[in-house]
Enzyme design. Structure first.
Site, PDB file in Angstrom:
ATOM      1  N   TYR A  42       0.857  -1.198   0.000  1.00  0.00           N
ATOM      2  CA  TYR A  42       0.000   0.000   0.000  1.00  0.00           C
ATOM      3  C   TYR A  42       0.888   1.240   0.000  1.00  0.00           C
ATOM      4  O   TYR A  42       1.947   1.249   0.627  1.00  0.00           O
ATOM      5  CB  TYR A  42      -0.925  -0.004   1.220  1.00  0.00           C
ATOM      6  N   GLU A  43       0.423   2.291  -0.668  1.00  0.00           N
ATOM      7  CA  GLU A  43       1.264   3.474  -0.845  1.00  0.00           C
ATOM      8  C   GLU A  43       1.536   4.218   0.460  1.00  0.00           C
ATOM      9  O   GLU A  43       2.416   5.068   0.529  1.00  0.00           O
ATOM     10  CB  GLU A  43       0.654   4.428  -1.873  1.00  0.00           C
ATOM     11  N   SER A  44       0.796   3.898   1.497  1.00  0.00           N
ATOM     12  CA  SER A  44       1.045   4.508   2.806  1.00  0.00           C
ATOM     13  C   SER A  44       2.348   4.001   3.409  1.00  0.00           C
ATOM     14  O   SER A  44       2.809   4.529   4.423  1.00  0.00           O
ATOM     15  CB  SER A  44      -0.113   4.198   3.744  1.00  0.00           C
ATOM     16  N   GLY A  45       2.945   2.972   2.820  1.00  0.00           N
ATOM     17  CA  GLY A  45       4.252   2.516   3.280  1.00  0.00           C
ATOM     18  C   GLY A  45       4.248   1.149   3.926  1.00  0.00           C
ATOM     19  O   GLY A  45       5.053   0.881   4.813  1.00  0.00           O
TER      20      GLY A  45
ATOM     21  N   HIS B 104       1.701  11.735  -6.092  1.00  0.00           N
ATOM     22  CA  HIS B 104       2.334  11.440  -4.802  1.00  0.00           C
ATOM     23  C   HIS B 104       3.854  11.351  -4.945  1.00  0.00           C
ATOM     24  O   HIS B 104       4.602  11.873  -4.126  1.00  0.00           O
ATOM     25  CB  HIS B 104       1.841  10.086  -4.259  1.00  0.00           C
TER      26      HIS B 104
END
Lengths: 242, 272
Positions: A42-45, B104
């Site tokens: 996920y792009e949140s890390g 992003h």
């Protein structure tokens, strides 16, 4: 049916960049059915999240708690996505055109005075550029399935075959589009999206009516197999779990 | 050394009209209390920077604090649109909002360049998209070694960056863990910085995977318990998913939003 068909497209061991909503539902369903070793990123890390329920957002705490590693956002994009370490990017779209270009920015041709302002790019442009393949999930209608998108947020196949190569994009772009009516694949000669599979109870005419261009149908048109008991049960459980 | 201040004093000292202000926190640790304090102090003409302008920026935009927004994804995550953001872009209400739009990857790299003391960052991004046609801060650059075409984006160096973290000690060292987003980069890129924290403790116990921003790298620390609500603080409280749904009904029209600001933001001033 859309989430089940999307889940089936994923295979074991793939490293999958997951967006929230339908992509996340599909990826989690796949991991709980036929692809237990699917790696969810996920792009949140979070690398290798194994959530016990559907996350409510891409940064849901359950994703960090169950991940192999938690990293910063610059690291996700620079070290993991950009060099091509991720197999499949799973994207949604507000508008998708016949060459798989994605718009999540504005509806209407005037960027400064849009008819509708959408959320914008997020991680999608680079996911579409750098993952080996991209799967798009989108609810299909004449408004979402258009001849040409109003704004290219994420590049698909441009205006046809060879456009990605000209730009030096490394991944293959959208290789699969899954809607509530069927499944589409780019034509190997032209890269135009072609109807290749119909979901249960859907007819070609119905798909045509929900498509904003002169739709081509694959000569090997098939039917999406009906959902299995296990798929339905797992999906219900996933949706019910809080 | 970071000064330990009240939230009110910290915002009063660090955030000025016309400043470029970044509030970061990627889903986790979003500095909501600080955002509402900025509204309460009626700051205006701010250039707001944030990768994901979600509820906290819908509130600041709706309250008329912002002149410009630099961002990469603006929505109510998991719910839908930000109605105050949309109203400002589409109808200039309550004031016109200029936007500078990125992806992003572009935003993350702009902070990295800012934190690194470099004028720009380079990335393999934006190719083939319409974003460079509308955003002046995306340019093409040729690699001097390979000749490859890449994207360049300028460093982001906010006047002030604000983050929320779990803990600080009395010397002002700040400790963060869980999803760390882009917070470290935002603080290091900024001229001034404020970390609001769940609690100030005598001693910071090490946390696996946690990071510490040393006191000398932060301008001020303010205690703000539950200061990330409705987002969450790992180890303290969970995300209030119902609030994100609730916000959709508040933000949807101007009157309900105004009533919310009067009661929940300005009303809290009287209660202090």
């Amino acid at each position: 049916m859309m989430s089940i068909a999307a889940a089936r497209a994923l295979t074991g061991g793939q490293r999958c960049f997951v967006g929230i909503g339908l992509p996340s539902t599909a990826a989690n369903l796949a991991r709980r059915t036929h692809a237990p070793d699917l790696v969810l990123i996920y792009e949140s890390g979070t690398l290798g999240s194994k959530p016990g329920r559907l996350p409510a957002s891409i940064g849901d705490g359950v994703l960090a708690e169950t991940a192999d590693a938690v990293i910063s956002v610059p690291e996700v994009f620079n070290y993991w996505l950009q060099p091509g370490r991720i197999d499949v990017g799973f994207l949604g779209a507000a508008q998708l055109d016949k060459f798989g270009n994605i718009n999540t920015t504005v509806i209407g041709n005037d960027y400064a005075n849009p008819k509708v302002r959408l959320p914008g790019a997020g991680g999608a442009p680079e996911i579409a550029a750098s993952c080996h393949e991209v799967y798009v999930v989108v609810r299909q209608s004449k408004r979402s399935f258009v001849e040409q998108v109003d704004f290219i947020t994420s590049f698909g196949h441009g205006r046809g075959k060879g456009d990605r190569e000209k730009l030096g994009l490394r991944g293959a772009g959208p290789t699969l589009v899954i809607t509530d009516l069927g499944v589409f694949r780019p034509d190997p000669e032209t890269s135009e999206l072609v109807l290749s599979q119909l979901h249960e109870g859907v007819e070609v005419e119905q798909v045509r009516e929900a498509t904003g261009w002169d739709l081509k149908v694959s000569p090997e048109l098939s039917r999406t197999p009906a959902p299995t008991e296990t798929e339905l049960k797992t999906l219900r459980e996933l949706k019910a779990a809080k | 050394m970071a000064e330990i201040l009240s939230l009110r004093d910290a915002v009063a000292q660090l955030v000025h009209d016309g400043d470029t202000v970044a509030l970061e926190g990627f889903t986790h640790l979003i500095p909501h209390a600080a955002g509402q304090e900025i509204i309460r102090q009626r700051r205006k003409d701010l250039t707001l920077v944030r990768m994901t302008p979600d509820i906290v920026y819908d509130q600041l935009i709706g309250a008329g604090c912002a002149r410009k927004l630099i961002f990469s994804w603006g929505g109510n995550p998991g719910v839908g649109s930000l109605h105050r953001f949309r109203d400002a872009v589409q109808n200039s209400w309550p004031v016109p909002l200029e936007i500078e739009e990125h992806s992003h990857a572009g935003m993350a790299n702009r902070y990295v360049a800012g934190a690194s003391g470099l004028p720009f960052a380079v990335l393999r991004g934006y190719s083939g998209t319409d974003l460079p046609n509308h955003t002046d801060t995306i340019k093409q650059i040729t690699c001097p070694f390979t000749g490859e075409q890449l994207a360049a984006v300028p460093a982001l160096n906010p006047d002030v960056s604000i983050i929320h973290a779990q803990r600080a000690d009395r010397a002002g060292n700040v400790q963060i863990w869980g999803l760390v987003g882009v917070q470290k980069e935002a603080v290091l890129a900024a001229r001034r910085s404020l970390a609001t924290v769940e609690e100030i403790v005598d001693e910071l116990e090490p946390v696996p995977g946690g990071i510490v921003l040393p006191s000398w790298a932060v301008t001020a620390v303010a205690e703000a318990p539950r200061g990330a609500h409705p987002s969450y603080a790992q180890g303290y409280y969970d995300r209030d998913n119902e609030y994100y749904e609730y916000w959709d009904s508040i933000g949807r029209n101007r009157d309900s939003f105004q009533a919310w600001v009067d009661e929940k933001v300005f009303g809290m001033e009287a209660a202090k």
